[in-house]
Scaffold this motif. Structure first.
Motif, mmCIF file in Angstrom:
data_model
loop_
_atom_site.group_PDB
_atom_site.id
_atom_site.type_symbol
_atom_site.label_atom_id
_atom_site.label_comp_id
_atom_site.label_asym_id
_atom_site.label_seq_id
_atom_site.Cartn_x
_atom_site.Cartn_y
_atom_site.Cartn_z
ATOM 1 N N VAL A 84 41.330 46.669 47.473
ATOM 2 C CA VAL A 84 40.346 46.647 48.553
ATOM 3 C C VAL A 84 40.512 45.390 49.398
ATOM 4 O O VAL A 84 40.643 44.283 48.860
ATOM 5 N N GLN A 85 40.516 45.565 50.708
ATOM 6 C CA GLN A 85 40.713 44.431 51.619
ATOM 7 C C GLN A 85 39.393 43.684 51.802
ATOM 8 O O GLN A 85 38.673 43.868 52.791
ATOM 9 N N ALA A 86 39.068 42.858 50.848
ATOM 10 C CA ALA A 86 37.853 42.049 50.899
ATOM 11 C C ALA A 86 38.156 40.690 50.297
ATOM 12 O O ALA A 86 38.784 40.611 49.242
ATOM 13 N N PRO A 87 37.724 39.617 50.931
ATOM 14 C CA PRO A 87 38.014 38.279 50.413
ATOM 15 C C PRO A 87 37.210 37.902 49.175
ATOM 16 O O PRO A 87 37.572 36.960 48.480
ATOM 17 N N VAL A 88 36.119 38.622 48.898
ATOM 18 C CA VAL A 88 35.275 38.328 47.741
ATOM 19 C C VAL A 88 35.115 39.601 46.912
ATOM 20 O O VAL A 88 34.812 40.668 47.450
ATOM 21 N N TYR A 89 35.304 39.479 45.611
ATOM 22 C CA TYR A 89 35.079 40.580 44.670
ATOM 23 C C TYR A 89 33.954 40.195 43.717
ATOM 24 O O TYR A 89 34.017 39.148 43.072
ATOM 25 N N ASP A 90 32.950 41.051 43.602
ATOM 26 C CA ASP A 90 31.872 40.891 42.634
ATOM 27 C C ASP A 90 32.065 41.986 41.585
ATOM 28 O O ASP A 90 31.899 43.178 41.889
ATOM 29 N N VAL A 91 32.424 41.601 40.358
ATOM 30 C CA VAL A 91 32.836 42.564 39.337
ATOM 31 C C VAL A 91 32.188 42.232 38.001
ATOM 32 O O VAL A 91 31.692 41.121 37.788
ATOM 33 N N ASP A 92 32.209 43.199 37.080
ATOM 34 C CA ASP A 92 31.556 43.029 35.790
ATOM 35 C C ASP A 92 32.218 41.934 34.961
ATOM 36 O O ASP A 92 33.433 41.950 34.752
ATOM 37 N N GLY A 93 31.402 40.998 34.469
ATOM 38 C CA GLY A 93 31.944 39.863 33.728
ATOM 39 C C GLY A 93 32.511 40.231 32.381
ATOM 40 O O GLY A 93 33.460 39.591 31.907
ATOM 41 N N PHE A 94 31.968 41.247 31.737
ATOM 42 C CA PHE A 94 32.437 41.633 30.408
ATOM 43 C C PHE A 94 33.692 42.495 30.474
ATOM 44 O O PHE A 94 34.637 42.289 29.701
ATOM 45 N N THR A 95 33.723 43.482 31.365
ATOM 46 C CA THR A 95 34.825 44.447 31.359
ATOM 47 C C THR A 95 36.025 44.004 32.191
ATOM 48 O O THR A 95 37.126 44.517 31.994
ATOM 49 N N THR A 96 35.832 43.071 33.108
ATOM 50 C CA THR A 96 36.954 42.565 33.900
ATOM 51 C C THR A 96 37.743 41.566 33.065
ATOM 52 O O THR A 96 37.177 40.649 32.473
ATOM 53 N N THR A 97 39.044 41.737 33.020
ATOM 54 C CA THR A 97 39.875 40.884 32.161
ATOM 55 C C THR A 97 40.281 39.600 32.873
ATOM 56 O O THR A 97 40.230 39.499 34.107
ATOM 57 N N LYS A 98 40.705 38.647 32.077
ATOM 58 C CA LYS A 98 41.212 37.388 32.614
ATOM 59 C C LYS A 98 42.421 37.640 33.506
ATOM 60 O O LYS A 98 42.602 36.977 34.540
ATOM 61 N N GLU A 99 43.240 38.624 33.141
ATOM 62 C CA GLU A 99 44.435 38.954 33.931
ATOM 63 C C GLU A 99 44.051 39.544 35.288
ATOM 64 O O GLU A 99 44.692 39.250 36.305
ATOM 65 N N GLN A 100 43.010 40.364 35.319
ATOM 66 C CA GLN A 100 42.558 40.918 36.600
ATOM 67 C C GLN A 100 41.991 39.830 37.508
ATOM 68 O O GLN A 100 42.245 39.823 38.718
ATOM 69 N N VAL A 101 41.245 38.900 36.928
ATOM 70 C CA VAL A 101 40.728 37.779 37.719
ATOM 71 C C VAL A 101 41.886 36.954 38.275
ATOM 72 O O VAL A 101 41.874 36.549 39.450
#
Length: 270
Positions: free
Chosen positions: A60-77
């Motif tokens: 997604v072309q967005a400069p900020v991502y707000d995502v789930d802290g538990f399910t989002t992995t360190k690699e995705q961040v």
């Protein structure tokens, strides 16, 4: 005169945000340089994506991502960071969720009535001594995964039927604790909804996150954040973009139309 100067600054920030070309997929977004140890401060009008369910869409072309802290992995961040995106770690700090890995750590006497979402119940936020280490552990997780900020949800239990006699003062104390926990870890923190306490809390939070202020004709209450040079990340679920975007632009909000399940689908105000 001071109010005019503040509005002029906001207008210039919005002009920059609206005229800048969005980065191509994988291209770093041109954020201002950030001094070592300085936490991120999102400006008014910056674009964003909010996704809490489904397979995370990193394109997604967005400069900020707000995502789930538990399910989002360190690699995705890390992948989002490499692309120049800033990341916000979504956590529920005011409600207990039965599907989280730390659900059993919360005393049963601290868990109140349901908040309207399946598997979620309000917390007794008066019990700061017990809640602080539980929330600190969650904030440590956000920091260790590399997030830039935290979105603490359910921050207005005192305005709801929680099962506890919560007061406005109880809420202020708890929300200030949440802000401190984030800042102590170098994380920016957003005030979620809780519109009536914005005058008392705008100085202690780095941005705001709001749901449905246009539908309920409350968006003007978020003006103190914009006047302070702080982003207001805003979503509507039941209104189409042609019903709220014009006013959102006037107020300096970063507005989206989303579905209630908060999957990857979005329509952004342009």
């Amino acid at each position: 005169m001071k109010r005019f100067a503040a509005l002029l600054v906001v207008a210039l920030l919005l002009l920059t945000a609206c005229t800048a070309d969005p980065p191509d997929d994988g291209e770093a977004y041109p954020w201002p340089d950030q001094a070592p140890g300085e936490r991120w401060r999102p400006p008014p009008g910056v674009g964003w994506q909010w996704q809490l369910t489904g397979r995370l869409d990193l394109s997604v072309q967005a400069p900020v991502y707000d995502v789930d802290g538990f399910t989002t992995t360190k690699e995705q961040v890390a992948a989002l960071k490499k692309a120049g995106r800033k990341t916000i770690c979504y956590l529920s700090t005011g409600a207990w969720e039965d599907f989280r890995p730390d659900a059993d750590d919360f005393p049963k006497t601290m868990i109140g009535k349901g908040n309207g979402w399946e598997g979620e119940r309000w917390l007794d936020i008066r019990r700061l001594t017990e809640l602080e280490p539980l929330m600190a552990k969650r904030f440590d997780m956000c920091r260790d995964k590399g997030f830039d900020a935290v979105e603490p949800d359910n921050m207005d239990g005192y305005r709801n039927t929680s099962g506890f006699p919560l007061t406005a003062e109880d809420q202020l104390r708890y929300n200030r604790l949440i802000a401190k926990l984030a800042h102590d870890r170098g994380l920016a923190v957003g005030l979620k909804n809780d519109l009536d306490q914005i005058p008392e809390l705008v100085g202690e939070f780095d941005f705001a996150v709001n749901e449905q202020c246009a539908q309920y004709r409350e968006c003007e209450k978020l003006t103190p954040f914009v006047e302070a040079g702080k982003a207001v990340f805003h979503v509507e679920y039941e209104l189409s973009v042609d019903r709220f975007c014009a006013r959102s632009r006037e107020l300096g909000l970063s507005s989206l139309q989303k579905r209630y399940d908060l999957d990857a689908w979005r329509r952004a105000c342009r």
